[in-house]
Design a protein around this motif. Structure first.
Motif, PDB file in Angstrom:
ATOM      1  N   GLU A   1      -7.870   7.275   2.586  1.00 37.64           N
ATOM      2  CA  GLU A   1      -8.896   6.377   2.067  1.00 37.64           C
ATOM      3  C   GLU A   1     -10.281   7.001   2.156  1.00 37.64           C
ATOM      4  O   GLU A   1     -11.144   6.771   1.307  1.00 37.64           O
ATOM      5  CB  GLU A   1      -8.864   5.050   2.829  1.00 37.64           C
ATOM      6  CG  GLU A   1      -7.602   4.221   2.601  1.00 37.64           C
ATOM      7  CD  GLU A   1      -7.524   3.661   1.190  1.00 37.64           C
ATOM      8  OE1 GLU A   1      -8.553   3.188   0.678  1.00 37.64           O
ATOM      9  OE2 GLU A   1      -6.440   3.705   0.591  1.00 37.64           O
ATOM     10  N   GLN A   2     -10.497   7.810   3.179  1.00 38.70           N
ATOM     11  CA  GLN A   2     -11.812   8.429   3.390  1.00 38.70           C
ATOM     12  C   GLN A   2     -11.961   9.769   2.678  1.00 38.70           C
ATOM     13  O   GLN A   2     -13.078  10.277   2.531  1.00 38.70           O
ATOM     14  CB  GLN A   2     -12.058   8.627   4.888  1.00 38.70           C
ATOM     15  CG  GLN A   2     -12.158   7.330   5.670  1.00 38.70           C
ATOM     16  CD  GLN A   2     -12.096   7.539   7.175  1.00 38.70           C
ATOM     17  OE1 GLN A   2     -12.259   8.656   7.669  1.00 38.70           O
ATOM     18  NE2 GLN A   2     -11.842   6.462   7.908  1.00 38.70           N
TER      19      GLN A   2
ATOM     20  N   PRO B   1     -10.698  11.131  -0.795  1.00 39.11           N
ATOM     21  CA  PRO B   1      -9.978  10.980  -2.064  1.00 39.11           C
ATOM     22  C   PRO B   1      -9.514  12.294  -2.677  1.00 39.11           C
ATOM     23  O   PRO B   1      -8.642  12.290  -3.548  1.00 39.11           O
ATOM     24  CB  PRO B   1     -10.996  10.268  -2.966  1.00 39.11           C
ATOM     25  CG  PRO B   1     -12.330  10.538  -2.340  1.00 39.11           C
ATOM     26  CD  PRO B   1     -12.075  10.608  -0.870  1.00 39.11           C
TER      27      PRO B   1
ATOM     28  N   ILE C   1      -3.237   6.734   6.406  1.00 40.32           N
ATOM     29  CA  ILE C   1      -3.972   5.918   5.432  1.00 40.32           C
ATOM     30  C   ILE C   1      -5.476   6.049   5.656  1.00 40.32           C
ATOM     31  O   ILE C   1      -6.258   6.148   4.700  1.00 40.32           O
ATOM     32  CB  ILE C   1      -3.537   4.442   5.528  1.00 40.32           C
ATOM     33  CG1 ILE C   1      -2.188   4.242   4.834  1.00 40.32           C
ATOM     34  CG2 ILE C   1      -4.578   3.517   4.917  1.00 40.32           C
ATOM     35  CD1 ILE C   1      -2.247   4.377   3.323  1.00 40.32           C
ATOM     36  N   ALA C   2      -5.917   6.061   6.900  1.00 36.54           N
ATOM     37  CA  ALA C   2      -7.346   6.189   7.192  1.00 36.54           C
ATOM     38  C   ALA C   2      -7.904   7.475   6.594  1.00 36.54           C
ATOM     39  O   ALA C   2      -8.989   7.488   5.989  1.00 36.54           O
ATOM     40  CB  ALA C   2      -7.579   6.146   8.698  1.00 36.54           C
TER      41      ALA C   2
ATOM     42  N   SER D   1       0.832  -1.209   0.000  1.00 35.51           N
ATOM     43  CA  SER D   1       0.000   0.000   0.000  1.00 35.51           C
ATOM     44  C   SER D   1       0.863   1.254   0.000  1.00 35.51           C
ATOM     45  O   SER D   1       0.565   2.234  -0.679  1.00 35.51           O
ATOM     46  CB  SER D   1      -0.931   0.010   1.214  1.00 35.51           C
ATOM     47  OG  SER D   1      -1.868  -1.027   1.153  1.00 35.51           O
TER      48      SER D   1
ATOM     49  N   ARG E   1      -0.330  10.577  -2.747  1.00 34.37           N
ATOM     50  CA  ARG E   1      -0.763   9.558  -3.699  1.00 34.37           C
ATOM     51  C   ARG E   1       0.287   9.418  -4.802  1.00 34.37           C
ATOM     52  O   ARG E   1       0.695  10.412  -5.410  1.00 34.37           O
ATOM     53  CB  ARG E   1      -2.127   9.926  -4.286  1.00 34.37           C
ATOM     54  CG  ARG E   1      -3.207  10.047  -3.214  1.00 34.37           C
ATOM     55  CD  ARG E   1      -4.577  10.384  -3.784  1.00 34.37           C
ATOM     56  NE  ARG E   1      -5.494  10.691  -2.692  1.00 34.37           N
ATOM     57  CZ  ARG E   1      -6.173   9.781  -1.997  1.00 34.37           C
ATOM     58  NH1 ARG E   1      -6.034   8.497  -2.302  1.00 34.37           N
ATOM     59  NH2 ARG E   1      -6.970  10.139  -1.007  1.00 34.37           N
TER      60      ARG E   1
ATOM     61  N   ARG F   1       0.809   2.429  -3.683  1.00 34.65           N
ATOM     62  CA  ARG F   1      -0.201   3.396  -4.132  1.00 34.65           C
ATOM     63  C   ARG F   1       0.018   4.752  -3.473  1.00 34.65           C
ATOM     64  O   ARG F   1      -0.446   5.773  -3.969  1.00 34.65           O
ATOM     65  CB  ARG F   1      -1.606   2.897  -3.786  1.00 34.65           C
ATOM     66  CG  ARG F   1      -2.049   1.683  -4.582  1.00 34.65           C
ATOM     67  CD  ARG F   1      -3.476   1.308  -4.282  1.00 34.65           C
ATOM     68  NE  ARG F   1      -3.637   0.886  -2.879  1.00 34.65           N
ATOM     69  CZ  ARG F   1      -4.388   1.512  -1.994  1.00 34.65           C
ATOM     70  NH1 ARG F   1      -5.022   2.629  -2.323  1.00 34.65           N
ATOM     71  NH2 ARG F   1      -4.497   1.053  -0.756  1.00 34.65           N
ATOM     72  N   TYR F   2       0.695   4.729  -2.346  1.00 31.47           N
ATOM     73  CA  TYR F   2       1.037   5.948  -1.623  1.00 31.47           C
ATOM     74  C   TYR F   2       2.552   5.982  -1.415  1.00 31.47           C
ATOM     75  O   TYR F   2       3.192   4.934  -1.299  1.00 31.47           O
ATOM     76  CB  TYR F   2       0.342   5.995  -0.261  1.00 31.47           C
ATOM     77  CG  TYR F   2      -1.170   5.926  -0.328  1.00 31.47           C
ATOM     78  CD1 TYR F   2      -1.924   7.051  -0.632  1.00 31.47           C
ATOM     79  CD2 TYR F   2      -1.837   4.722  -0.083  1.00 31.47           C
ATOM     80  CE1 TYR F   2      -3.306   6.985  -0.693  1.00 31.47           C
ATOM     81  CE2 TYR F   2      -3.215   4.651  -0.142  1.00 31.47           C
ATOM     82  CZ  TYR F   2      -3.955   5.788  -0.443  1.00 31.47           C
ATOM     83  OH  TYR F   2      -5.320   5.719  -0.512  1.00 31.47           O
TER      84      TYR F   2
END
Length: 301
Positions: free
Chosen positions: A112-113, A115, A108-109, A9, A164, A88-89
């Motif tokens: 992901e929430q 974008p 990450i949290a 990730s 990203r 991805r990151y």
């Protein structure tokens, strides 16, 4: 695709040059993250001390070690790591800093929430002389406010950044060598054209301040390159005098050089006033955001 070839990730990139005093502990704080799906790419930048020996002795399958045949500096080394990153990151970690064990999990949290967030950082504390103290830069999840802050300073501590990976396709290159000593500031301003930058209001990184930090050893170059970044950003905000305004802000707000006389003081005040008004108008800020920008500007004094 098996577990050993699956892309992680996060790709964590770390440039290391003669970092034997700090690198073991720094790497350990990355490998101890509660979020474990990452690779750590350490670029040994032709170190002449025990840096390579230390990192080569760490047994963890997530660790990848690259060695430069010649010294490329932090810009070249970070770019080399970014080019081979598979995540991805992409997260930044410095060879002399410390990471809170939940740093990646929290970042990450959020990503992901949200974008629309392209670049995310966190607040940092500073470790100097054995003492930890808070920096004066406060985090904010208000991207409009962070955008403004980047026009009169840098609220983003680069060792706390995660972004990203597909942003690099839009930018063409991660860091630009011609902007060395302000390459991270330049990266952030280029990223603003494609999305939001936010700073989590929680401390996730400890920045180790010592005599070898570039902000300590290259103050003149940092101020000059910072002014160059600001001048481009000011080109559509200040009807005239973008270069002069950028130099004033870089010297007396960001570098905190004393204002020498009343004439410079008045010029600085006029520049800040014009920036606040133009930024609020061009960004179509609502009443609440405009108030936050004006309040932040007033605290620059």
């Amino acid at each position: 695709m098996n577990a050993t070839t699956r892309s992680p990730s996060i790709s964590v990139i770390m440039a290391a040059y003669n970092a034997e005093r700090f690198i073991l502990r720094s790497v350990q704080t990355v490998l101890a993250q509660t979020f474990e799906d990452f690779e750590l790419i350490v670029v040994n930048d032709a170190s002449t001390d025990s840096t390579l020996k230390i990192i080569s002795g760490i047994d963890d399958p997530r660790l990848r070690v690259l060695t430069n045949s010649v010294n490329l500096g932090p810009v070249g080394s970070r770019n080399r790591a970014a080019q081979v990153a598979r995540g991805r990151y992409i997260a930044i970690a410095d060879a002399d800093d410390l990471n809170h064990p939940t740093r990646f999990a929290h970042q990450i949290a959020h990503l992901e929430q949200n974008p629309e967030t392209l670049v995310l950082a966190s607040e940092m504390t500073t470790l100097t002389g054995g003492n930890i103290r808070r920096t004066r830069m406060a985090g904010s999840l208000n991207s409009r406010l962070v955008d403004w802050m980047l026009h009169i300073g840098n609220p983003v501590g680069h060792p706390s950044v995660i972004f990203r990976a597909d942003l690099l396709q839009k930018l063409g290159v991660y860091l630009r060598d011609e902007m060395r000593y302000a390459e991270d500031f330049d990266f952030l301003h280029r990223a603003l054209a494609f999305g939001n930058i936010r700073v989590q209001p929680e401390t996730l990184v400890i920045y180790r301040l010592h005599g070898g930090n570039l902000t300590t050893t290259r103050k003149v170059e940092v101020a000059s390159r910072t002014a160059a970044v600001l001048a481009k950003a000011y080109s559509d905000l200040l009807a005239r005098g973008a270069d002069d305004g950028a130099n004033l802000i870089a010297r007396h707000v960001i570098a905190a050089d004393p204002v020498p006389d009343e004439a410079v003081f008045r010029a600085l005040a006029a520049t800040l006033t014009d920036l606040v008004e133009s930024f609020s108008r061009r960004r179509n800020l609502g009443e609440d955001d405009a108030r936050l920008v004006a309040e932040h500007a007033s605290r620059c004094w």
